[in-house]
Every structure is written in C-alpha cells, then in structure tokens.
Motif scaffolding. Sequence first.
Motif, PDB file in Angstrom:
ATOM      1  N   SER A 139      -5.268 -71.207  24.215  1.00  0.00           N
ATOM      2  CA  SER A 139      -5.853 -70.125  23.738  1.00  0.00           C
ATOM      3  C   SER A 139      -4.955 -69.629  22.545  1.00  0.00           C
ATOM      4  O   SER A 139      -3.612 -69.699  22.485  1.00  0.00           O
ATOM      5  CB  SER A 139      -5.628 -68.940  24.604  1.00  0.00           C
ATOM      6  N   ASP A 140      -5.678 -68.616  21.538  1.00  0.00           N
ATOM      7  CA  ASP A 140      -4.784 -67.994  20.430  1.00  0.00           C
ATOM      8  C   ASP A 140      -4.119 -67.001  20.812  1.00  0.00           C
ATOM      9  O   ASP A 140      -4.325 -66.323  22.079  1.00  0.00           O
ATOM     10  CB  ASP A 140      -6.131 -67.321  19.369  1.00  0.00           C
ATOM     11  N   ALA A 141      -3.017 -66.543  20.243  1.00  0.00           N
ATOM     12  CA  ALA A 141      -2.250 -65.576  20.447  1.00  0.00           C
ATOM     13  C   ALA A 141      -2.904 -64.033  20.206  1.00  0.00           C
ATOM     14  O   ALA A 141      -3.699 -64.099  19.181  1.00  0.00           O
ATOM     15  CB  ALA A 141      -1.000 -65.733  19.613  1.00  0.00           C
ATOM     16  N   ALA A 142      -2.462 -63.236  20.615  1.00  0.00           N
ATOM     17  CA  ALA A 142      -2.832 -61.739  20.304  1.00  0.00           C
ATOM     18  C   ALA A 142      -2.011 -60.891  19.784  1.00  0.00           C
ATOM     19  O   ALA A 142      -0.695 -61.360  19.720  1.00  0.00           O
ATOM     20  CB  ALA A 142      -3.402 -61.284  21.724  1.00  0.00           C
ATOM     21  N   THR A 143      -2.182 -59.797  19.571  1.00  0.00           N
ATOM     22  CA  THR A 143      -1.150 -58.851  19.083  1.00  0.00           C
ATOM     23  C   THR A 143       0.005 -58.449  20.093  1.00  0.00           C
ATOM     24  O   THR A 143      -0.484 -58.581  21.203  1.00  0.00           O
ATOM     25  CB  THR A 143      -1.722 -57.575  18.757  1.00  0.00           C
ATOM     26  N   PRO A 144       1.448 -58.976  19.804  1.00  0.00           N
ATOM     27  CA  PRO A 144       2.200 -58.588  20.853  1.00  0.00           C
ATOM     28  C   PRO A 144       2.256 -57.339  21.219  1.00  0.00           C
ATOM     29  O   PRO A 144       2.032 -56.162  20.836  1.00  0.00           O
ATOM     30  CB  PRO A 144       3.505 -59.049  19.995  1.00  0.00           C
ATOM     31  N   GLY A 145       3.031 -57.342  22.558  1.00  0.00           N
ATOM     32  CA  GLY A 145       3.267 -55.853  23.204  1.00  0.00           C
ATOM     33  C   GLY A 145       2.053 -55.007  23.873  1.00  0.00           C
ATOM     34  O   GLY A 145       1.967 -54.218  24.096  1.00  0.00           O
ATOM     35  N   ARG A 146       1.049 -55.909  24.555  1.00  0.00           N
ATOM     36  CA  ARG A 146      -0.236 -55.147  25.022  1.00  0.00           C
ATOM     37  C   ARG A 146       0.124 -55.037  26.470  1.00  0.00           C
ATOM     38  O   ARG A 146       0.899 -55.467  26.965  1.00  0.00           O
ATOM     39  CB  ARG A 146      -1.352 -56.304  24.876  1.00  0.00           C
ATOM     40  N   ASP A 147      -0.462 -53.889  26.847  1.00  0.00           N
ATOM     41  CA  ASP A 147      -0.372 -53.600  28.248  1.00  0.00           C
ATOM     42  C   ASP A 147      -1.302 -54.332  29.219  1.00  0.00           C
ATOM     43  O   ASP A 147      -2.070 -55.185  28.820  1.00  0.00           O
ATOM     44  CB  ASP A 147      -0.331 -52.069  28.626  1.00  0.00           C
ATOM     45  N   PHE A 148      -1.137 -54.092  30.505  1.00  0.00           N
ATOM     46  CA  PHE A 148      -1.881 -55.022  31.531  1.00  0.00           C
ATOM     47  C   PHE A 148      -3.389 -54.521  31.309  1.00  0.00           C
ATOM     48  O   PHE A 148      -4.224 -55.795  31.082  1.00  0.00           O
ATOM     49  CB  PHE A 148      -1.570 -54.422  32.895  1.00  0.00           C
ATOM     50  N   GLU A 149      -3.974 -53.335  30.800  1.00  0.00           N
ATOM     51  CA  GLU A 149      -5.204 -53.042  30.646  1.00  0.00           C
ATOM     52  C   GLU A 149      -5.872 -53.923  29.592  1.00  0.00           C
ATOM     53  O   GLU A 149      -7.190 -54.524  29.714  1.00  0.00           O
ATOM     54  CB  GLU A 149      -5.647 -51.637  30.447  1.00  0.00           C
ATOM     55  N   ALA A 150      -5.205 -54.065  28.331  1.00  0.00           N
ATOM     56  CA  ALA A 150      -5.790 -54.976  27.368  1.00  0.00           C
ATOM     57  C   ALA A 150      -5.621 -56.324  27.485  1.00  0.00           C
ATOM     58  O   ALA A 150      -6.695 -56.805  27.097  1.00  0.00           O
ATOM     59  CB  ALA A 150      -4.763 -54.686  26.187  1.00  0.00           C
ATOM     60  N   ARG A 151      -4.948 -56.944  28.341  1.00  0.00           N
ATOM     61  CA  ARG A 151      -4.840 -58.068  28.721  1.00  0.00           C
ATOM     62  C   ARG A 151      -6.091 -58.459  29.827  1.00  0.00           C
ATOM     63  O   ARG A 151      -6.686 -59.611  29.633  1.00  0.00           O
ATOM     64  CB  ARG A 151      -3.309 -58.798  29.470  1.00  0.00           C
ATOM     65  N   ALA A 152      -6.218 -57.632  30.596  1.00  0.00           N
ATOM     66  CA  ALA A 152      -7.175 -57.760  31.640  1.00  0.00           C
ATOM     67  C   ALA A 152      -8.614 -57.606  30.846  1.00  0.00           C
ATOM     68  O   ALA A 152      -9.641 -58.156  31.517  1.00  0.00           O
ATOM     69  CB  ALA A 152      -7.089 -56.495  32.755  1.00  0.00           C
ATOM     70  N   ALA A 153      -8.721 -56.645  29.837  1.00  0.00           N
ATOM     71  CA  ALA A 153      -9.925 -56.567  29.151  1.00  0.00           C
ATOM     72  C   ALA A 153     -10.684 -58.109  28.598  1.00  0.00           C
ATOM     73  O   ALA A 153     -11.685 -58.490  28.286  1.00  0.00           O
ATOM     74  CB  ALA A 153      -9.864 -55.700  28.099  1.00  0.00           C
ATOM     75  N   ASP A 154      -9.405 -59.038  28.310  1.00  0.00           N
ATOM     76  CA  ASP A 154      -9.739 -60.196  27.726  1.00  0.00           C
ATOM     77  C   ASP A 154     -10.588 -61.269  28.687  1.00  0.00           C
ATOM     78  O   ASP A 154     -11.757 -61.649  28.052  1.00  0.00           O
ATOM     79  CB  ASP A 154      -8.362 -61.104  27.239  1.00  0.00           C
TER      80      ASP A 154
END
Length: 336
Positions: A111-126
């Motif tokens: 998978s491609d990288a995302a913007t660093p420093g994301r919280d659990f909610e942002a990661r779960a939204a993926d």
Amino acid sequence: MTLKLSVRAGWPRQVFVWLVLLITLAICGALVAGRGAETGLRARNAGTIVEGELVDVGGRALHVRCLGKGAPLVLLETGGAVPAVLNYPLQDRIARYTRTCAYDRAGLGLSDAATPGRDFEARAADAWTALERMEEAGPYLLVGSSFGGMLARKEAVLGSHRVVGLVLVDAAEEQFVFSHLDDLRRQLWQLRLLEYLAQAHLLGSLLKLTPVLDHLRPDYRQAAISQLSRPGHWRAALDEIAAYDATPPKDRRVGGLGSLGSTPLVVITRAEGDPRTAGASEWSQAQRRLLRLSSNARLSVAPNKGHNIASDDPDFVAAEVQRLVALARTRAAGSW
C-alpha cells in the motif's frame, strides 16, 4: 511491533533477533549490495502481488485481497508492522465459509504511504473507504490482532450500524499501552535498524536465511520477503506509533476507544505461560479488561503460548471466527 517490544514483541521482534545473529553477513553483504530507488507502487511490487487489487482511497492506493462468499464479511487487521500477506493462511481458512478481506494499511506491504502522524480514526477510515470503493457490502465482522485490535475497535465505532461482531486476538488495550508507551519508544531503534537494512538492500537476503517466514507457503513467503524488503514498509511501521501519540487523554483510559454495547465479542488470548515473564500478569489483566467492552463477550484461551496467534495457530482463530459468523447468521436469518 506491538506495544512494548520486550513484553509483547510479536513477529517483528522475531525478525530482529534472527537478524542480530546474521549481522556479520549483513556487513559483508553491504560491500556488494546493489543500489536502486523505490519507484511507483505497481512497478515497485511487480510480480509480488499474490492476489488482490489496488484500491484508490483518495489519491493513494491500498492493497486489498478479498475472497470467499457469504455474509458477514470478515475484515482482518494485522498487528503492528505486519503486512496482510502474513494473515493469508488465516484468511484462506475463513474464506471456506464466508467472504473475507485483508488489506495492507497505509505504507505497509503493497500500500501507498499516507500523511504521517494520523490518529486511529483516520487510519480506521481507510478500511471503510476501501470497502465502499470495492462495493463490498456488509454486514461486517472485524478481526484485529495486537495493534490491529485497537484499530478494529475504532472501525467498529465508525461503522457501528454495520458491524455484527468482533474478534480481538491478543489485542492491545489502552491501560497497558499507555502505561508502557515510553518503554516502546526507547526500543524503536530495532525497527529503524530493519529500515536501514532494507535501504541497504540487505533485508531480503537476510530474511531468506531466517525461519520466521517458513510457516508460509512458498508464494506467500516470497511475497512477504519482497514486501518486507521495502524501506517504506518500516517507515510506515514506525509511523503507526503516532496513532498512540495522537490519542487524546480522554481516550487513553480503559475503554477509551469506545464501548461495543451488546455487539458480540470474542477475546482470544495466549495461555499465560511462565508467570515470571515480564509483563505477563499485566497483559493477562488487560485481556480481561477487554471483556468489559461488550455485554456479550467471551474469553478464549489459545493453546499457543506466543503472541502471534493469528499466524502461529490460524486454525484456532478461524474456528472462533466461524462460531461468531454462525451466531451472526442465526440472529439475522432470512435477511442476508
């Protein structure tokens, strides 16, 4: 990497131990190692995708593999730093009786990288975005190992009306995690070393000399070695710690990531083993606290004494998932 590396190190710790034994070979190999830059996702991973597809989740791609038929759909979340391919043996077993999807979180695996420093909610939204883009209809049953357990819980909160059950496999828990977070940070050099070896084009050769992936069938093993040889994988693994750092104080308490109400929950944990092992008692207590998340929860103790239950004993985990699938189908008979 999961939680406190010295207490519940999981699979990446096994890699590290073996690589220390092989470090002399790494130094010698550096003299002849080739050099090259990472390219785009598809070119970089040419020939390594066993199955699945790359799904656009907003300008970047997640690698998702779905197979099987039936409902509920079982979504698998790996432990920290673990690519989805290490869960394929478990996924293959679950696919015998229902639909199931496994994916590489941002930056891991393919998978491609995302913007660093994301919280659990942002990661779960993926995960929800990928499933929606793929038109993988629910209802859903979530299975999360270690770090992935916290993520699965956040996914359950975001999609509560679509989630019919959770299986937490020796999962991370707030009180334990945040009381050991400083210990974890002090040991992140181990992941940085793996990133360095990947940058030096040495990690793939070293992994071939270790037994840590020998439980995988040959094509899965080859894919795993290729994916783990990417420096970006280890950068993403390091960034997963940012999810802990981004967790607000109110969510760091017991149950802070959210209650599950009456959603069926199975907490799978390892046999306690040697009580003298550092943190063993604390970890056992943390697993029992997870039972409080739902009024319909059950503890299941795996005979395997390691932390990597999903990969070490996929038959045990698949059997527990199948029981929860059967329960969900009974409750919704005639509606799917």
